[in-house]
Design a protein around this motif. Structure first.
Motif, short mmCIF file in Angstrom:
data_model
loop_
_atom_site.label_atom_id
_atom_site.label_comp_id
_atom_site.label_asym_id
_atom_site.label_seq_id
_atom_site.Cartn_x
_atom_site.Cartn_y
_atom_site.Cartn_z
N ALA A 1 0.83 -1.21 0.00
CA ALA A 1 0.00 0.00 0.00
C ALA A 1 0.86 1.25 0.00
CB ALA A 1 -0.94 -0.01 1.21
N VAL A 2 1.90 1.25 0.84
CA VAL A 2 2.79 2.42 0.91
C VAL A 2 3.61 2.56 -0.36
CG1 VAL A 2 4.73 3.44 2.17
CG2 VAL A 2 2.86 2.34 3.42
N GLN A 3 4.08 1.45 -0.90
CA GLN A 3 4.85 1.50 -2.15
C GLN A 3 3.99 2.04 -3.30
OE1 GLN A 3 6.21 -2.57 -2.40
NE2 GLN A 3 8.14 -2.12 -1.35
N ILE A 4 2.75 1.63 -3.33
CA ILE A 4 1.83 2.15 -4.35
C ILE A 4 1.67 3.66 -4.20
CG2 ILE A 4 -0.62 2.21 -5.04
CD1 ILE A 4 -0.68 -0.83 -4.40
N TYR A 5 1.48 4.11 -2.97
CA TYR A 5 1.27 5.53 -2.73
C TYR A 5 2.51 6.34 -3.11
CZ TYR A 5 -0.40 9.78 -0.52
OH TYR A 5 -0.82 11.07 -0.29
N ASN A 6 3.67 5.78 -2.89
CA ASN A 6 4.92 6.51 -3.16
C ASN A 6 5.39 6.39 -4.60
OD1 ASN A 6 5.09 7.37 -0.52
ND2 ASN A 6 6.49 5.76 0.13
N ASN A 7 4.68 5.63 -5.41
CA ASN A 7 5.08 5.46 -6.82
C ASN A 7 4.60 6.66 -7.64
OD1 ASN A 7 5.38 4.69 -9.52
ND2 ASN A 7 4.99 2.53 -9.06
N TYR B 1 -6.98 16.10 0.55
CA TYR B 1 -7.98 16.09 1.61
C TYR B 1 -7.81 14.94 2.60
CZ TYR B 1 -10.44 19.79 -0.81
OH TYR B 1 -10.75 20.99 -1.37
N ILE B 2 -7.20 13.86 2.18
CA ILE B 2 -7.15 12.70 3.07
C ILE B 2 -5.73 12.20 3.33
CG2 ILE B 2 -9.46 11.98 2.34
CD1 ILE B 2 -8.13 9.75 0.74
N GLY B 3 -4.72 12.89 2.82
CA GLY B 3 -3.34 12.43 2.99
C GLY B 3 -2.94 12.23 4.44
N ALA B 4 -3.40 13.14 5.33
CA ALA B 4 -3.04 13.02 6.75
C ALA B 4 -3.65 11.76 7.36
CB ALA B 4 -3.51 14.26 7.51
N LYS B 5 -4.82 11.35 6.84
CA LYS B 5 -5.45 10.13 7.35
C LYS B 5 -4.69 8.90 6.88
CE LYS B 5 -9.07 12.89 8.24
NZ LYS B 5 -9.13 14.33 7.89
N LEU B 6 -4.15 8.94 5.67
CA LEU B 6 -3.39 7.80 5.16
C LEU B 6 -2.09 7.64 5.94
CD1 LEU B 6 -3.82 8.23 1.29
CD2 LEU B 6 -5.40 7.27 2.98
N GLN B 7 -1.43 8.76 6.25
CA GLN B 7 -0.19 8.69 7.04
C GLN B 7 -0.49 8.11 8.41
OE1 GLN B 7 3.42 10.08 6.29
NE2 GLN B 7 3.25 8.29 7.61
N ALA B 8 -1.58 8.56 9.03
CA ALA B 8 -1.96 8.03 10.34
C ALA B 8 -2.24 6.54 10.26
CB ALA B 8 -3.19 8.77 10.87
N CYS B 9 -2.90 6.11 9.19
CA CYS B 9 -3.23 4.69 9.02
C CYS B 9 -1.96 3.84 9.00
CB CYS B 9 -4.01 4.50 7.72
SG CYS B 9 -4.33 2.78 7.29
N ALA B 10 -0.95 4.30 8.26
CA ALA B 10 0.30 3.54 8.15
C ALA B 10 1.02 3.47 9.49
CB ALA B 10 1.20 4.17 7.09
N LEU B 11 1.09 4.61 10.19
CA LEU B 11 1.79 4.65 11.49
C LEU B 11 1.01 3.86 12.54
CD1 LEU B 11 2.94 8.38 11.53
CD2 LEU B 11 4.30 6.36 10.99
N ASN B 12 -0.31 3.97 12.51
CA ASN B 12 -1.14 3.19 13.45
C ASN B 12 -0.90 1.69 13.25
OD1 ASN B 12 -2.30 5.55 14.37
ND2 ASN B 12 -4.18 5.32 13.17
N TYR B 13 -0.77 1.30 11.98
CA TYR B 13 -0.59 -0.12 11.69
C TYR B 13 0.66 -0.67 12.37
CZ TYR B 13 0.32 -4.46 9.23
OH TYR B 13 0.59 -5.78 8.94
N ASN B 14 1.78 0.03 12.22
CA ASN B 14 3.01 -0.47 12.83
C ASN B 14 2.91 -0.47 14.35
OD1 ASN B 14 5.84 -1.36 12.26
ND2 ASN B 14 6.29 0.37 13.61
N LYS B 15 2.24 0.56 14.90
CA LYS B 15 2.05 0.63 16.35
C LYS B 15 1.27 -0.58 16.85
CE LYS B 15 -1.29 3.10 17.78
NZ LYS B 15 -2.21 4.26 18.03
N GLU B 16 0.17 -0.88 16.20
CA GLU B 16 -0.67 -1.99 16.64
C GLU B 16 -0.02 -3.34 16.34
OE1 GLU B 16 -3.21 -1.67 18.51
OE2 GLU B 16 -3.30 0.52 18.37
N LEU B 17 0.67 -3.42 15.22
CA LEU B 17 1.38 -4.65 14.85
C LEU B 17 2.37 -5.06 15.93
CD1 LEU B 17 2.28 -6.81 12.72
CD2 LEU B 17 3.85 -5.07 11.84
N THR B 18 3.17 -4.09 16.39
CA THR B 18 4.19 -4.39 17.40
C THR B 18 3.56 -4.65 18.77
OG1 THR B 18 4.57 -2.01 17.70
CG2 THR B 18 6.03 -3.17 16.20
N LYS B 19 2.45 -3.97 19.06
CA LYS B 19 1.75 -4.23 20.32
C LYS B 19 1.18 -5.64 20.35
CE LYS B 19 -1.33 -1.33 21.67
NZ LYS B 19 -2.41 -0.29 21.61
N MET B 20 0.67 -6.09 19.22
CA MET B 20 0.02 -7.40 19.16
C MET B 20 1.02 -8.55 19.07
SD MET B 20 -3.04 -6.68 16.43
CE MET B 20 -4.26 -5.39 16.62
#
Length: 316
Positions: free
Chosen positions: A20-26, A124-143
């Motif tokens: 998902a991140v690679q797609i966004y950064n392409n 309009y939604i870029g800040a939400k996408l950044q939060a989604c990616a950072l949240n993912y790593n946070k929850e991934l490591t917590k779990m």
């Protein structure tokens, strides 16, 4: 012995988020926000399934037949597993409120864009996408522990070219024209249900503030970027500025009529506006079209969009 299903789900989840991140950064991909959302939702779904499976929480749909579970299945016989929205609504979900709000926002956007062509929604939604990616790593490591972190893969592309306020306004206005009304309405309505603390949450929307600063040394560039620490006094000042940008604009009825006339709908009048909101039950709170302020009704931007559609359809 083969690998556990939980680990297989986890691997798929991590791969999907990295993709998902690679797609966004392409830079060659123009449909990046939409593709990020769809792929990220798949990633989060696998992550939640892996979490529930590890904790022996049944994430399959079923109905009770006496004391036995009768599982729902597809027409080909496969179990029907929870979609992401059901996963995050589960009482045993470990996700915090900001992360849940962020995912519900993206799920809502996904519903709105599934069958619609969209352009220029990144602004309009870029800040939400950044939060989604950072949240993912946070929850991934917590779990599942820090060894599973994909932190190095999660930076989203940011445009650092400085633009003037006038240029920014032009870009926003041009983007606003191309965003489908259903997407604009969804964003307005979704955020009207969030309080100030939820809107400010970095887990909901991760805003990066940078300011150009002058430099004195001859061997330095004319401009440099200064990042503002989140816990600094300056950051609080920027926060106030950022909050103003998400505060919903309010319109008096007369302002809407004048706005429509300025857009070329010369026959539109207060009479037609009153007829429209009464026929649509526009002041019903469930629609979030407006709000009472000091005994005066003000309309939100999503109602202005409804009025504009009405004017276009009726050729005012």
């Amino acid at each position: 012995m083969g690998r556990s299903i939980s680990n297989e789900l986890l691997d798929k989840s991590k791969e999907a988020m990295i993709s998902a991140v690679q797609i966004y950064n392409n830079p060659s991909i123009k449909f990046k926000s939409e593709m990020f959302i769809i792929t990220a939702i798949i990633s989060w779904t696998y992550l939640m399934h892996a979490y529930y499976r590890k904790r022996k929480i049944d994430y399959r749909y079923y109905k009770m037949n006496g004391k036995q579970k009768r599982y729902d299945r597809t027409k080909n016989g496969a179990y029907k597993h929870w979609e992401l929205e059901r996963c995050i609504n589960e009482k045993k979900s470990p996700l915090d409120k900001g992360t849940v709000n962020n995912l519900k926002f993206l799920i809502g956007i996904r519903h709105e864009i599934e069958h619609q062509k969209t352009d220029n929604i990144d602004e309009y939604i870029g800040a939400k996408l950044q939060a989604c990616a950072l949240n993912y790593n946070k929850e991934l490591t917590k779990m599942f522990g820090k060894k599973h972190s994909i932190r190095d893969n999660l930076s989203l592309a940011i445009q650092f070219s400085p633009i003037t306020p006038d240029q920014e306004e032009i870009l926003r206005n041009e983007a606003n024209i191309n965003i489908p009304i259903n997407v604009r309405n969804f964003i307005t309505e979704f955020e009207s249900d969030l309080d100030d603390e939820e809107l400010k949450s970095l887990s909901y929307s991760y805003k990066i503030v940078y300011v150009p600063v002058s430099v004195n040394r001859a061997n330095q560039a004319d401009r440099a970027i200064e990042f503002v620490p989140a816990n600094s006094t300056d950051a609080k000042d920027f926060e106030r500025v950022l909050l103003k940008s998400v505060e919903k604009k309010k319109y008096l009825p007369g302002e809407i009529v004048n706005l429509m006339k300025n857009e070329g709908f010369s026959k539109f009048s207060m009479h037609y506006h009153t007829q429209l909101w009464k026929s649509r039950d526009g002041r019903n709170p469930k629609y979030n079209f407006g709000v009472w302020v000091s005994r005066q009704w003000y309309w939100y931007e999503n109602w202005v969009n409804e009025v504009r559609d009405y004017c276009i359809k009726n050729k005012f």
